[in-house]
Design a protein around this motif. Structure first.
Motif, PDB file in Angstrom:
ATOM      1  N   MET A 180      -5.731  13.866   5.085  1.00 16.18           N
ATOM      2  CA  MET A 180      -5.253  12.557   5.527  1.00 16.18           C
ATOM      3  C   MET A 180      -3.848  12.311   4.988  1.00 16.18           C
ATOM      4  SD  MET A 180      -7.621  11.157   7.349  1.00 16.18           S
ATOM      5  CE  MET A 180      -7.207   9.425   7.312  1.00 16.18           C
ATOM      6  N   VAL A 181      -2.986  11.764   5.849  1.00 16.50           N
ATOM      7  CA  VAL A 181      -1.629  11.428   5.451  1.00 16.50           C
ATOM      8  C   VAL A 181      -1.617  10.030   4.861  1.00 16.50           C
ATOM      9  CG1 VAL A 181       0.728  11.048   6.256  1.00 16.50           C
ATOM     10  CG2 VAL A 181      -0.631  12.922   7.211  1.00 16.50           C
ATOM     11  N   GLN A 182      -1.037   9.900   3.681  1.00 19.55           N
ATOM     12  CA  GLN A 182      -0.961   8.609   3.007  1.00 19.55           C
ATOM     13  C   GLN A 182       0.218   7.810   3.576  1.00 19.55           C
ATOM     14  OE1 GLN A 182       0.640   8.254  -1.127  1.00 19.55           O
ATOM     15  NE2 GLN A 182      -1.482   7.754  -1.649  1.00 19.55           N
ATOM     16  N   ILE A 183      -0.060   6.654   4.143  1.00 14.78           N
ATOM     17  CA  ILE A 183       0.977   5.790   4.700  1.00 14.78           C
ATOM     18  C   ILE A 183       1.302   4.698   3.680  1.00 14.78           C
ATOM     19  CG2 ILE A 183       1.585   4.241   6.579  1.00 14.78           C
ATOM     20  CD1 ILE A 183       1.336   7.212   7.362  1.00 14.78           C
ATOM     21  N   LYS A 184       2.598   4.528   3.410  1.00 15.69           N
ATOM     22  CA  LYS A 184       3.021   3.596   2.367  1.00 15.69           C
ATOM     23  C   LYS A 184       3.481   2.260   2.942  1.00 15.69           C
ATOM     24  CE  LYS A 184       3.269   7.729   0.283  1.00 15.69           C
ATOM     25  NZ  LYS A 184       2.913   8.981   0.982  1.00 15.69           N
ATOM     26  N   THR A 185       3.287   1.222   2.146  1.00 21.72           N
ATOM     27  CA  THR A 185       3.805  -0.096   2.485  1.00 21.72           C
ATOM     28  C   THR A 185       5.273  -0.167   2.072  1.00 21.72           C
ATOM     29  OG1 THR A 185       3.286  -1.067   0.334  1.00 21.72           O
ATOM     30  CG2 THR A 185       1.536  -1.082   1.996  1.00 21.72           C
ATOM     31  N   PRO A 186       6.018  -1.143   2.566  1.00 19.13           N
ATOM     32  CA  PRO A 186       7.403  -1.300   2.111  1.00 19.13           C
ATOM     33  C   PRO A 186       7.517  -1.459   0.596  1.00 19.13           C
ATOM     34  CG  PRO A 186       7.063  -2.555   4.121  1.00 19.13           C
ATOM     35  CD  PRO A 186       5.714  -2.051   3.706  1.00 19.13           C
ATOM     36  N   GLU A 187       6.560  -2.155  -0.009  1.00 18.68           N
ATOM     37  CA  GLU A 187       6.588  -2.336  -1.460  1.00 18.68           C
ATOM     38  C   GLU A 187       6.390  -1.009  -2.186  1.00 18.68           C
ATOM     39  OE1 GLU A 187       5.943  -5.939   0.656  1.00 18.68           O
ATOM     40  OE2 GLU A 187       4.687  -4.125   0.656  1.00 18.68           O
ATOM     41  N   GLN A 188       5.535  -0.177  -1.656  1.00 18.51           N
ATOM     42  CA  GLN A 188       5.299   1.131  -2.264  1.00 18.51           C
ATOM     43  C   GLN A 188       6.509   2.052  -2.081  1.00 18.51           C
ATOM     44  OE1 GLN A 188       1.668   1.941  -0.162  1.00 18.51           O
ATOM     45  NE2 GLN A 188       0.376   1.101  -1.786  1.00 18.51           N
TER      46      GLN A 188
END
Length: 278
Positions: A1-9
């Protein structure tokens, strides 16, 4: 699974990326004739301490140092040592990483020690670096992972190699996802292998460490008895360049470049995403 980041991350990964950029600047300055690769490791340790960051290489799978120092025919994973003394004319690739609040940065560059380097070595490093930027420029919304691989390979294949022949695009190692771990899915080849398919679609929050490795000869490698040091099987010298990149709604942000990749991406007609820390 590809980890999708939030803008904060992504902003937190940018913090880690800037520490990596500081390590690069300090080790590049320290990579002079007479310095040992262990000296460079000590420089990196000090930079990490100054920024209250953690190393992500030290202890990773048992790796015994803070950075990787790969000299001449060593492609990747060279272990810093008091016994490896840099000489005028050497080429060294330095791979460094940092962790801030659990988020990783990872990048590498090739440097020339002293003076008098053969033109084919200078061109090798240029081609490798530019292929990395071609791959970064291909990190566009709607593209797929294979488009990044294709951009890297296409750039390298189109460059005439001084003296003839072809550059060796290293086959056994490539880029990777990055985030809460240094190496994550997906694996990024630096060439197109149709059997692997097109790969995942690039969406906002997708983060990759893009890192072409290229030699003056063979694409094949072997690992030395220390279980880390990777060399070309024919002894030809190599180059390694890497940046960690985040894809945002506004385009790619080069997390480990001081300017976020703005200047180089502009050469490819791509606008870098705004820096979340500015």
């Amino acid at each position: 699974m590809v980890q999708i980041k939030t803008p904060e991350q992504i902003a937190k990964m940018r913090e880690a990326g800037l520490v990596v950029a500081a390590i690069h600047a300090a080790t590049r300055e320290a990579a002079v004739p007479g310095a040992t690769t262990k000296d460079l490791d000590e420089v990196a340790r000090k930079v990490l301490a100054e920024h209250d960051a953690k190393p992500n290489f030290l202890g990773y799978g048992g790796f015994p140092a803070t950075i990787c120092t790969s000299v001449n025919e060593v492609v990747v994973h060279g272990i810093p040592s008091d016994e490896v003394v840099l000489k005028d004319g050497d080429v060294i690739s330095i791979d460094a990483g940092a962790i801030i609040d659990g988020w990783h940065g990872d990048a590498a560059f090739t440097a020339f020690v002293g003076t008098g380097h053969a033109p084919e070595l200078v061109e090798l490093s240029r081609v490798t670096e530019e292929s990395m930027w071609a791959g970064i420029a291909a990190m566009k919304l709607g593209n797929r992972l294979i488009d990044v691989s294709r951009a890297i390979e296409t750039y390298i294949r189109r460059q005439p190699k001084p003296g003839g022949g072809k550059y060796g695009i290293i086959e056994d190692y490539g880029g990777h996802g990055i985030g809460t771990e240094m190496h994550m899915d997906p694996h990024l080849l630096n060439y197109v292998e149709k059997r692997r398919g097109k790969g995942p679609k690039l969406v906002p929050g997708f983060c990759l460490a893009i890192e072409p490795m290229v030699s003056l000869g063979t694409p094949r490698t072997e690992v030395l008895e220390d279980d880390w040091t990777v060399i070309t099987t024919d002894g030809t010298w190599s180059s390694h360049w890497e940046h960690s990149v985040a894809l945002t709604e506004q385009g790619p942000l080069v997390l480990t470049a001081l300017d976020g990749g703005r200047a180089k991406l502009a050469e490819y007609g791509v606008t870098a995403a705004p820096d979340p820390l500015v």
